[in-house]
Design a protein around this motif. Structure first.
Motif, short mmCIF file in Angstrom:
data_model
loop_
_atom_site.label_atom_id
_atom_site.label_comp_id
_atom_site.label_asym_id
_atom_site.label_seq_id
_atom_site.Cartn_x
_atom_site.Cartn_y
_atom_site.Cartn_z
N ALA A 66 1.16 -1.09 -0.04
CA ALA A 66 -0.03 -0.07 0.50
C ALA A 66 1.00 1.26 0.15
O ALA A 66 0.72 2.67 -1.18
CB ALA A 66 -0.75 -0.09 1.40
N ASP A 67 1.50 1.39 0.73
CA ASP A 67 2.91 2.54 0.86
C ASP A 67 3.54 2.85 -0.70
O ASP A 67 3.81 3.94 -1.16
CB ASP A 67 3.87 2.49 1.61
N SER A 69 2.65 1.92 -3.71
CA SER A 69 0.85 1.95 -4.38
C SER A 69 0.34 3.70 -4.35
O SER A 69 0.71 4.71 -5.46
CB SER A 69 -0.14 1.33 -4.55
N ARG A 70 0.79 4.04 -3.03
CA ARG A 70 0.48 6.11 -2.96
C ARG A 70 1.45 6.20 -3.38
O ARG A 70 1.24 7.17 -4.30
CB ARG A 70 1.05 5.68 -1.15
N ARG A 71 2.99 6.04 -2.91
CA ARG A 71 3.99 7.01 -4.38
C ARG A 71 4.49 6.79 -4.78
O ARG A 71 4.31 7.81 -5.78
CB ARG A 71 5.22 6.09 -2.96
N ALA A 73 1.70 6.63 -7.31
CA ALA A 73 0.56 7.10 -7.24
C ALA A 73 0.75 8.96 -7.57
O ALA A 73 1.12 10.33 -8.00
CB ALA A 73 -0.96 7.21 -6.89
N MET A 74 1.55 9.79 -5.93
CA MET A 74 2.24 10.70 -6.28
C MET A 74 3.58 11.06 -7.02
O MET A 74 3.47 12.49 -7.44
CB MET A 74 3.07 10.89 -4.17
#
Length: 230
Positions: A66-67, A69-71, A73-74
């Motif tokens: 999840a981390d 994927s978040r990075r 996307a950023m």
């Protein structure tokens, strides 16, 4: 280990025959079989510990995914802002005096540092390699400009122990790079264009001349009319 324990439990009645007696002496065999209770309990505890370890490992992998994927996307959002100045304004007001090239370089440097942090927390980048990479970056003007702006927020932001150690290594590398060579003079930033209306004599000269000629003609006409009436 669990399978081996189950297999031993199944064949244990056959092993009990070495103690003597016939197959009808189940009471004596059951008393001897109770000695395997401790082994069965140990096997059950080991199986439970294995399940717990597996669940903890899966939860850690899910958080890491999840981390990541978040990075990711950023990073995609930053790349879009770097390619389109209109989207860059969505992150906040952009001062007209800011150099678009310098702003794009700072955003790209932030993406590099973010990738370093992900690799460091995953254990793929050791401290000595991270320190060497940071030293190389902070020898340049762009890297120093980036850390000078992001240093306070990164060092004061709460996070995990690995993230705090990552920011500490970068700050130590920044100090070492500055000690080797002083910080260069600030890069040239083009002055912000002044959009306030200004009075320009060259453009207003024809209008002033026409106004003066018109006033003179009007005055002459009024003077002539006045004399004629007199």
């Amino acid at each position: 280990m669990v399978l081996a324990g189950a297999a031993l439990t199944l064949v244990s009645p056959l092993g009990l025959r070495v103690f003597g007696g016939t197959n009808k002496e189940w009471e004596r065999l059951s008393l001897i079989g109770q000695t395997y209770g401790a082994i069965s309990a140990l096997i059950a505890v080991l199986a439970l510990l294995g399940v717990i370890v597996t669940l903890v490992y899966q939860a850690r992998e899910l958080r890491r995914a999840a981390d990541e994927s978040r990075r990711q996307a950023m990073g995609d959002l930053l790349r879009m802002a770097m390619a389109d100045p209109d989207l860059d304004e969505c992150w906040g007001p952009v001062d007209g005096a800011d150099d678009a090239r310098a702003r794009k370089q700072l955003m790209y440097t932030n993406m590099i540092v973010t990738q370093w942090g992900t690799s460091f927390r995953a254990g793929a980048t050791p401290e000595n390699r991270l320190r060497a990479n940071a030293m190389e970056m902070f020898r340049g003007e762009v890297g120093r400009d980036y850390w000078a702006q992001a240093r306070v927020s990164r060092l004061s932001a709460p996070g995990s122990r690995a993230e705090a150690r990552f920011n500490q290594i970068l700050d130590e590398a920044f100090g070492a790079a500055v000690a080797e060579a002083p910080i260069p003079a600030p890069r040239h930033v083009p002055p912000r264009p002044d959009t306030r209306p200004r009075f320009q004599l060259r453009r207003a000269a024809p209008a002033l001349l026409a106004f003066g000629v018109g006033g003179a003609v009007t005055g002459a006409v009024l003077t002539a009319l006045g004399r004629r009436r007199s």
